[in-house]
Design an enzyme around this catalytic site. Structure first.
Site, PDB file in Angstrom:
ATOM      1  N   CYS A 263       0.799  -1.238   0.000  1.00 34.45           N
ATOM      2  CA  CYS A 263       0.000   0.000   0.000  1.00 34.45           C
ATOM      3  C   CYS A 263       0.823   1.275   0.000  1.00 34.45           C
ATOM      4  O   CYS A 263       0.739   2.068  -0.939  1.00 34.45           O
ATOM      5  CB  CYS A 263      -0.946  -0.013   1.189  1.00 34.45           C
TER       6      CYS A 263
HETATM    7  C1  UGA Z   1      -1.515   0.454   5.492  1.00 31.33           C
HETATM    8  C2  UGA Z   1      -2.344   1.426   6.345  1.00 31.33           C
HETATM    9  O1  UGA Z   1      -1.849   1.444   7.681  1.00 31.33           O
HETATM   10  C3  UGA Z   1      -3.827   1.044   6.339  1.00 31.33           C
HETATM   11  O2  UGA Z   1      -4.573   2.012   7.049  1.00 31.33           O
HETATM   12  C4  UGA Z   1      -4.318   0.977   4.890  1.00 31.33           C
HETATM   13  O3  UGA Z   1      -5.669   0.602   4.801  1.00 31.33           O
HETATM   14  C5  UGA Z   1      -3.480  -0.019   4.139  1.00 31.33           C
HETATM   15  O4  UGA Z   1      -2.093   0.391   4.189  1.00 31.33           O
HETATM   16  C6  UGA Z   1      -3.988  -0.058   2.713  1.00 31.33           C
HETATM   17  O5  UGA Z   1      -3.856   0.938   1.992  1.00 31.33           O
HETATM   18  O6  UGA Z   1      -4.654  -1.034   2.339  1.00 31.33           O
HETATM   19  P1  UGA Z   1      -0.418  -1.958   5.905  1.00 31.33           P
HETATM   20  O7  UGA Z   1       0.311  -1.708   4.617  1.00 31.33           O
HETATM   21  O8  UGA Z   1      -1.093  -3.247   6.110  1.00 31.33           O
HETATM   22  O9  UGA Z   1      -1.550  -0.814   6.129  1.00 31.33           O
HETATM   23  O10 UGA Z   1       0.658  -1.855   7.065  1.00 31.33           O
HETATM   24  P2  UGA Z   1       1.101  -0.784   8.160  1.00 31.33           P
HETATM   25  O11 UGA Z   1       0.901  -1.371   9.486  1.00 31.33           O
HETATM   26  O12 UGA Z   1       0.549   0.534   7.894  1.00 31.33           O
HETATM   27  O13 UGA Z   1       2.705  -0.757   7.881  1.00 31.33           O
HETATM   28  C7  UGA Z   1       3.235  -0.377   6.628  1.00 31.33           C
HETATM   29  C8  UGA Z   1       4.752  -0.349   6.690  1.00 31.33           C
HETATM   30  O14 UGA Z   1       5.210   0.740   7.500  1.00 31.33           O
HETATM   31  C9  UGA Z   1       5.390  -1.602   7.309  1.00 31.33           C
HETATM   32  O15 UGA Z   1       6.529  -1.958   6.542  1.00 31.33           O
HETATM   33  C10 UGA Z   1       5.799  -1.169   8.705  1.00 31.33           C
HETATM   34  O16 UGA Z   1       6.884  -1.897   9.226  1.00 31.33           O
HETATM   35  C11 UGA Z   1       6.171   0.281   8.445  1.00 31.33           C
HETATM   36  N1  UGA Z   1       6.088   1.130   9.659  1.00 31.33           N
HETATM   37  C12 UGA Z   1       4.892   1.313  10.284  1.00 31.33           C
HETATM   38  C13 UGA Z   1       7.233   1.761  10.131  1.00 31.33           C
HETATM   39  O17 UGA Z   1       8.333   1.618   9.547  1.00 31.33           O
HETATM   40  N2  UGA Z   1       7.125   2.563  11.234  1.00 31.33           N
HETATM   41  C14 UGA Z   1       5.953   2.754  11.870  1.00 31.33           C
HETATM   42  O18 UGA Z   1       5.929   3.520  12.867  1.00 31.33           O
HETATM   43  C15 UGA Z   1       4.798   2.121  11.393  1.00 31.33           C
END
Ligand code: UGA
Length: 423
Positions: A263
């Protein structure tokens, strides 16, 4: 209500199963016979905590999967939940959206009741109004008095999708006519979140903006983290102090190897392309992507600084999924790290509690260990790429890291012998 969901992928399956659990009658349509069969056997074709329990409760009662569009004409609403993968130039590929719209229209040719087509897929602003709407209406040979349109973005995180669906922060419903919007809002009657009603394009833009903002928070935390690292400051201490300001908030300030998944990288790129086409130079979005692109190389550079020439060295890569609690490796930060290590002639032994088989499809040439302990045994150095909670316990369980170089791309180890990418 009778609902059809097009697409049995991540979003479609979670949406269908959750709506069924809330008492709606749901048919999920997918083109893949194996997926349809698996769902109907009450098994989840993807890993998502809690999903199989929902399938157990609803399949055979008020949820089913099908290859045919037959259910569309007897449903009140059809949700489009197909993928919008990136094109070469970073823009969103809308081929599946268009073909689903045409198939829905064809299925509605003989329908006698009012029907609403709701787009849930993440699409560039304008898509529902200028692509889905004409494709459905022309294929159905009907007018907007007979078929309405709404846009209802999803905000589901992989690994917590059921919880996110059932207890959302907000429900966004975009529509041009009130009747279509009301119909889409009715499906969520049993949910207690605030409902935000907007126009179609604004709803589409809310999704892109939300993901772009969250990605910006992460890249910002990473840039501050890189500065902190040079100054000998722990960025996690800094962000704790910063995030407690309610205007900023503590979430998504975890510095590390950067964001991956299906995403954030795709949506920020797509929004950048959209901006460029609209004549706007997306300076911030470009910087968000630049910082993200660079973090994995920073990790390898740190390892090289400590371990010297990596050629012939055995390096354990712990964590292959783009984050914990999933087997998804799409745009995982482990991919550029492994590529870079291979370029430098390192011998890689990788481990992930779930994502090994998926990464094996991308890198069949590297070694895969059966446990983190096995990966670490003979390794000269180790990179931690995913925040799996079980990695936090490795130090307590094994005395394996004692004489090794360990660089954390995610803050998870409770061992101060490890060096963090930003701390
Ligand atoms: C993300 C959004 O959080 C959702 O709200 C959205 O619906 C979704 O994309 C989508 O568009 O369908 P997701 O990709 O499942 O969800 O995962 P996240 O938990 O958001 O993490 C994304 C990435 O960011 C991961 O690689 C995670 O490790 C990284 N991350 C997250 C960080 O590096 N630091 C953080 O503080 C949080």
């Amino acid at each position: 209500m009778n609902i059809t969901v097009i697409g049995g992928g991540y979003v479609g399956l979670v949406t269908g199963a959750c709506f069924a659990d809330r008492g709606h009658d749901v048919t999920i349509i997918d083109v893949d016979p194996a997926k349809v069969r698996t769902i109907n056997e009450k098994r989840a074709p993807i890993f998502e905590p809690g999903l199989e329990n929902l399938l157990m409760r609803t399949i055979g009662k008020n949820l089913r999967a099908s290859l045919s569009y037959d259910s569309v004409s007897t449903s009140a609403l059809t949700f489009i939940c197909v993928g919008t993968p990136p094109n070469e130039d970073g823009s969103a590929n809308l081929t599946h959206i268009e073909s689903a719209s045409c198939s829905i229209g064809t299925a509605l040719q003989n329908a006698t009741r009012y029907h609403v087509v709701v787009v849930k897929s993440t699409v560039p602003p304008g898509t529902t109004g200028t692509l889905v709407r004409p494709a459905v209406l022309i294929s159905a040979n009907k007018t907007e008095n007979e078929i309405g349109f709404a846009m209802n973005p999803e905000f589901l995180r992989e690994g917590r999708a059921i919880e996110d669906f059932m207890t959302p922060d907000r429900i966004v419903i975009g529509s041009t006519d009130v009747r279509a919007g009301d119909c889409a809002a009715e499906v969520y009657r049993s949910f207690s979140a605030p409902v935000v009603r907007t126009g179609l394009s604004a709803a589409e833009m809310i999704k892109y903006t939300s993901n772009a903002f969250l990605a910006t928070k992460i890249s910002f935390a990473n840039e501050i983290g890189n500065i902190c690292k040079e100054l000998g400051i722990d960025v996690y201490e800094v962000m704790k102090g910063v995030g407690l300001d309610q205007r900023i908030g503590q979430q998504f300030l975890n510095a590390g190897a950067g964001f991956g998944g299906s995403c954030f990288p795709k949506d920020v790129s797509s929004l950048s392309v959209l901006a460029g086409r609209a004549g706007v130079d997306p300076k911030i979005l470009r910087a968000v992507l630049d910082v993200n692109e660079y973090q994995p190389y920073r990790l390898v550079a740190l390892l090289e600084k400590k371990a010297g020439n990596l050629s012939g060295k055995r390096i354990a890569v712990l964590g292959l999924a783009f984050k914990d609690n999933t087997d998804d490796v799409r745009d995982s930060r482990a991919i550029p790290v492994i590529q870079e290590l291979l370029k430098r002639g390192a011998r890689i032994v990788a481990f992930d509690p779930m994502a090994g088989p998926n990464m094996q499809k991308i890198f069949p040439e590297i070694e895969y260990a059966l446990s983190a302990g096995d990966a670490l045994k003979e390794a000269d150095g180790c990179l931690v790429m995913t925040e799996w909670p079980e990695f936090g316990r490795i130090v307590q369980e094994f005395d394996l890291m004692a004489h090794k170089i360990v660089i954390e791309g995610r803050r998870i180890l409770s061992w101060n012998g490890a060096e963090g990418i930003c701390w």
